[in-house]
Design an enzyme around this catalytic site. Structure first.
Site, PDB file in Angstrom:
ATOM      1  N   HIS A 267      -7.254   8.515   8.239  1.00 23.45           N
ATOM      2  CA  HIS A 267      -7.365   8.434   9.697  1.00 23.45           C
ATOM      3  C   HIS A 267      -7.989   9.743  10.217  1.00 23.45           C
ATOM      4  O   HIS A 267      -7.667  10.828   9.725  1.00 23.45           O
ATOM      5  CB  HIS A 267      -5.985   8.312  10.341  1.00 23.45           C
TER       6      HIS A 267
ATOM      7  N   ASN B 152       0.831  -1.215   0.000  1.00 25.56           N
ATOM      8  CA  ASN B 152       0.000   0.000   0.000  1.00 25.56           C
ATOM      9  C   ASN B 152       0.856   1.252   0.000  1.00 25.56           C
ATOM     10  O   ASN B 152       0.641   2.169  -0.783  1.00 25.56           O
ATOM     11  CB  ASN B 152      -0.830   0.032   1.291  1.00 25.56           C
ATOM     12  N   VAL B 153       1.813   1.297   0.919  1.00 22.00           N
ATOM     13  CA  VAL B 153       2.629   2.509   1.077  1.00 22.00           C
ATOM     14  C   VAL B 153       3.626   2.621  -0.076  1.00 22.00           C
ATOM     15  O   VAL B 153       3.835   3.703  -0.631  1.00 22.00           O
ATOM     16  CB  VAL B 153       3.354   2.505   2.455  1.00 22.00           C
TER      17      VAL B 153
ATOM     18  N   ARG C  59      -9.655   1.166  15.621  1.00 24.12           N
ATOM     19  CA  ARG C  59      -9.753   0.815  14.194  1.00 24.12           C
ATOM     20  C   ARG C  59     -11.218   0.926  13.775  1.00 24.12           C
ATOM     21  O   ARG C  59     -12.099   0.408  14.466  1.00 24.12           O
ATOM     22  CB  ARG C  59      -9.246  -0.616  13.992  1.00 24.12           C
TER      23      ARG C  59
ATOM     24  N   SER D  84      -6.482   0.561   6.030  1.00 25.58           N
ATOM     25  CA  SER D  84      -5.271   0.563   5.197  1.00 25.58           C
ATOM     26  C   SER D  84      -4.015   0.739   6.046  1.00 25.58           C
ATOM     27  O   SER D  84      -2.922   0.378   5.609  1.00 25.58           O
ATOM     28  CB  SER D  84      -5.342   1.642   4.121  1.00 25.58           C
TER      29      SER D  84
ATOM     30  N   CYS E 106       1.506   6.748  11.382  1.00 26.07           N
ATOM     31  CA  CYS E 106       0.551   7.566  10.625  1.00 26.07           C
ATOM     32  C   CYS E 106      -0.279   8.499  11.519  1.00 26.07           C
ATOM     33  O   CYS E 106      -0.505   9.661  11.167  1.00 26.07           O
ATOM     34  CB  CYS E 106      -0.367   6.653   9.817  1.00 26.07           C
TER      35      CYS E 106
ATOM     36  N   ARG F 124      12.421   4.261  15.115  1.00 24.40           N
ATOM     37  CA  ARG F 124      11.901   5.590  15.494  1.00 24.40           C
ATOM     38  C   ARG F 124      12.411   6.099  16.842  1.00 24.40           C
ATOM     39  O   ARG F 124      12.518   7.299  17.055  1.00 24.40           O
ATOM     40  CB  ARG F 124      10.374   5.547  15.565  1.00 24.40           C
TER      41      ARG F 124
HETATM   42  N1  LIG Z   1      -0.296   1.827   5.939  1.00 20.90           N
HETATM   43  C1  LIG Z   1      -0.060   2.872   6.713  1.00 20.90           C
HETATM   44  O1  LIG Z   1      -0.900   3.745   6.982  1.00 20.90           O
HETATM   45  C2  LIG Z   1       1.293   3.024   7.282  1.00 20.90           C
HETATM   46  C3  LIG Z   1       1.616   4.221   7.865  1.00 20.90           C
HETATM   47  C4  LIG Z   1       2.872   4.363   8.417  1.00 20.90           C
HETATM   48  C5  LIG Z   1       3.731   3.314   8.383  1.00 20.90           C
HETATM   49  N2  LIG Z   1       3.391   2.148   7.795  1.00 20.90           N
HETATM   50  C6  LIG Z   1       4.363   1.064   7.777  1.00 20.90           C
HETATM   51  O2  LIG Z   1       4.782   0.787   6.438  1.00 20.90           O
HETATM   52  C7  LIG Z   1       5.099  -0.588   6.307  1.00 20.90           C
HETATM   53  C8  LIG Z   1       4.353  -1.234   5.156  1.00 20.90           C
HETATM   54  O3  LIG Z   1       2.979  -0.949   5.243  1.00 20.90           O
HETATM   55  P1  LIG Z   1       1.980  -1.286   4.042  1.00 20.90           P
HETATM   56  O4  LIG Z   1       0.681  -0.763   4.513  1.00 20.90           O
HETATM   57  O5  LIG Z   1       2.506  -0.821   2.723  1.00 20.90           O
HETATM   58  O6  LIG Z   1       1.998  -2.919   4.047  1.00 20.90           O
HETATM   59  P2  LIG Z   1       1.599  -3.942   2.898  1.00 20.90           P
HETATM   60  O7  LIG Z   1       0.590  -3.349   1.980  1.00 20.90           O
HETATM   61  O8  LIG Z   1       1.273  -5.209   3.588  1.00 20.90           O
HETATM   62  O9  LIG Z   1       2.984  -4.137   2.059  1.00 20.90           O
HETATM   63  C9  LIG Z   1       4.130  -4.710   2.616  1.00 20.90           C
HETATM   64  C10 LIG Z   1       5.266  -4.613   1.615  1.00 20.90           C
HETATM   65  O10 LIG Z   1       6.477  -5.127   2.223  1.00 20.90           O
HETATM   66  C11 LIG Z   1       7.045  -6.104   1.332  1.00 20.90           C
HETATM   67  N3  LIG Z   1       7.792  -7.126   2.068  1.00 20.90           N
HETATM   68  C12 LIG Z   1       7.331  -7.978   3.006  1.00 20.90           C
HETATM   69  N4  LIG Z   1       8.328  -8.792   3.434  1.00 20.90           N
HETATM   70  C13 LIG Z   1       9.431  -8.454   2.725  1.00 20.90           C
HETATM   71  C14 LIG Z   1      10.768  -8.935   2.693  1.00 20.90           C
HETATM   72  N5  LIG Z   1      11.175  -9.948   3.463  1.00 20.90           N
HETATM   73  N6  LIG Z   1      11.647  -8.356   1.843  1.00 20.90           N
HETATM   74  C15 LIG Z   1      11.257  -7.332   1.046  1.00 20.90           C
HETATM   75  N7  LIG Z   1       9.992  -6.829   1.032  1.00 20.90           N
HETATM   76  C16 LIG Z   1       9.087  -7.386   1.866  1.00 20.90           C
HETATM   77  C17 LIG Z   1       5.842  -6.700   0.632  1.00 20.90           C
HETATM   78  O11 LIG Z   1       6.271  -7.370  -0.530  1.00 20.90           O
HETATM   79  P3  LIG Z   1       5.416  -8.629  -1.127  1.00 20.90           P
HETATM   80  O12 LIG Z   1       4.273  -8.023  -1.878  1.00 20.90           O
HETATM   81  O13 LIG Z   1       6.436  -9.281  -2.003  1.00 20.90           O
HETATM   82  O14 LIG Z   1       5.004  -9.453   0.038  1.00 20.90           O
HETATM   83  C18 LIG Z   1       5.040  -5.434   0.345  1.00 20.90           C
HETATM   84  O15 LIG Z   1       5.603  -4.762  -0.766  1.00 20.90           O
HETATM   85  C19 LIG Z   1       4.809  -1.174   7.687  1.00 20.90           C
HETATM   86  O16 LIG Z   1       6.013  -1.153   8.425  1.00 20.90           O
HETATM   87  C20 LIG Z   1       3.813  -0.246   8.292  1.00 20.90           C
HETATM   88  O17 LIG Z   1       3.850  -0.309   9.688  1.00 20.90           O
HETATM   89  C21 LIG Z   1       2.179   1.979   7.229  1.00 20.90           C
END
Ligand SMILES: NC(=O)c1ccc[n+]([C@@H]2O[C@H](COP(=O)([O-])OP(=O)(O)OC[C@H]3O[C@@H](n4cnc5c(N)ncnc54)[C@H](OP(=O)(O)O)[C@@H]3O)[C@@H](O)[C@H]2O)c1
Length: 344
Positions: free
Chosen positions: A242, A13-14, A235, A160, A130, A99
């Site tokens: 948010h 997503n991010v 949630r 999300s 976030c 962080r």
């Molecule tokens: N969503 C938010 O609002 C938000 C806000 C702030 C921070 N974050 C942080 O951002 C991070 C990702 O969030 P998201 O919402 O984008 O999650 P997500 O949609 O579940 O995506 C996770 C991503 O990480 C990759 N990944 C997982 N394991 C990996 C590995 N071993 N090596 C390389 N890539 C790997 C996945 O690749 P595959 O597709 O190949 O599995 C995917 O591209 C988290 O740490 C979350 O806490 C999220």
């Protein structure tokens, strides 16, 4: 000469949002590389009008890459950010892994851009949670004028924030309600469709959740360690955006009108506060937007110098991808890093 940028978590997503924002803002990149886990090797993601083939991060050599925008969760960041940093590539990480490290700057550019100078100790910069990002964008300009003593925040966080699986769970459960299928919670602890869950991240010894603790620890690190913060993180069945109900106690007098005028001028903030039907922001409307929206600004007569606010933002943008790209822009615009290609 532009920079070489790697996106770790490019299929998430991010990560996808980061690619869009880099393209939208015309970031000075000569090359952008999409990386994810081995599972996604060979799949494609969009970057502006181009398509990028995803590579497995573990096989990628970061030595000629300038900046790594990382969004692949805490365990990947814990292990990989120092390794990538040691190759001279600056990592801007979205997880909570770094962080709270004293040698890692935690940055929201509108709030504490100057703190970025410490980045070279580990070549890691952290992006906040976030909920904290949008909160501090709204608090900072008010703190500068009237000095905040205490903040009480209740969050209404979209699914999300839990990644792409969490969005799918809300979608599938909602569908299941209409077709009368059984509902089995997977990622969430209880049903999320047509419900709210007062629990995000793990429980701590004092009964608060880690998500609630992050909001106070990060606000103190970025804004002022003297500010008291308490939080309830919830949630809600919203896909993106948010919302936060924020009660603030100030040291000095500040009226709702003064706060409205200050926030109207503040970087990153947009005030929508008409005090009439529909004259406020909702998370659905914030999706895809960059601003932190502030509505429902009212004086709280139950405390001295108190205000209430309603703060809404797109958690995937200001809460994550946009803030990460803005941090990279600070590095570039302040001349804190040079493209490796130029030096070669
Ligand atoms: N969503 C938010 O609002 C938000 C806000 C702030 C921070 N974050 C942080 O951002 C991070 C990702 O969030 P998201 O919402 O984008 O999650 P997500 O949609 O579940 O995506 C996770 C991503 O990480 C990759 N990944 C997982 N394991 C990996 C590995 N071993 N090596 C390389 N890539 C790997 C996945 O690749 P595959 O597709 O190949 O599995 C995917 O591209 C988290 O740490 C979350 O806490 C999220």
């Amino acid at each position: 000469m532009g920079y070489k940028i790697a996106i770790v978590g490019a299929t998430g997503n991010v990560g996808r949002e980061m690619l869009d924002i880099l393209a939208e803002r015309g970031f000075p990149a000569d090359e952008v590389v999409a990386l994810a886990s081995r599972r996604s090797q060979g799949t494609e993601v969009s970057f502006g009008d181009k398509t990028l083939k995803v590579q497995a991060m573990e096989n990628y050599d970061f030595s000629d890459t300038d900046i790594c925008l990382m969004s692949a969760g805490g365990s990947v960041a814990k292990e990989w950010a120092p390794r990538i940093g040691a190759k001279g590539c600056v990592v801007i990480d979205n997880s909570s892994a770094w962080r709270y490290d004293a040698d890692v700057p935690l940055i929201v550019p509108e709030v504490n851009a100057d703190a970025i100078t410490g980045f070279s100790k580990k070549n890691i910069i952290a992006n906040p949670n976030c909920s904290t990002a949008q909160l501090v964008v709204a608090l900072k300009p008010l703190h500068e004028v009237a000095k905040i003593k205490r903040v009480v925040v209740s969050t209404y966080q979209s699914v999300s924030g839990g990644g792409k699986d969490a969005m799918e769970e809300l979608f599938n459960q909602t569908r299941a309600v209409f077709v009368n299928d059984p509902i089995e919670p997977e990622k969430f602890t209880k049903r999320i469709a047509f419900n709210v869950i007062p629990h995000i991240d793990s429980f701590m010894e004092d009964g608060y959740t880690k998500e609630e603790w992050k909001v106070l620890a990060e606000t103190k690190k970025m804004l002022d360690p003297k500010i008291k913060v308490t939080c309830t993180a919830v949630r809600v069945p919203v896909f993106i955006g948010h919302s936060e109900s924020v009660n603030i106690e100030f040291e000095n007098e500040i009226s709702a009108d003064e706060a409205r005028n200050i926030l109207r001028e503040a970087p990153g903030c947009l005030v929508i506060d008409k005090q009439e039907d529909g004259g406020y922001m909702t998370p659905y409307e914030s999706a895809g937007e960059d601003a932190t929206y502030i509505s429902r600004i009212r004086e709280d007569a139950t405390v001295e110098n108190g205000l209430n606010l309603w703060v809404v933002s797109d958690n995937l943008r200001k809460g994550a991808a946009l803030n990460t790209v803005q941090i990279a822009e600070v590095l570039v615009n302040r001349g804190l890093i040079q493209p490796k290609k130029a030096a070669a």
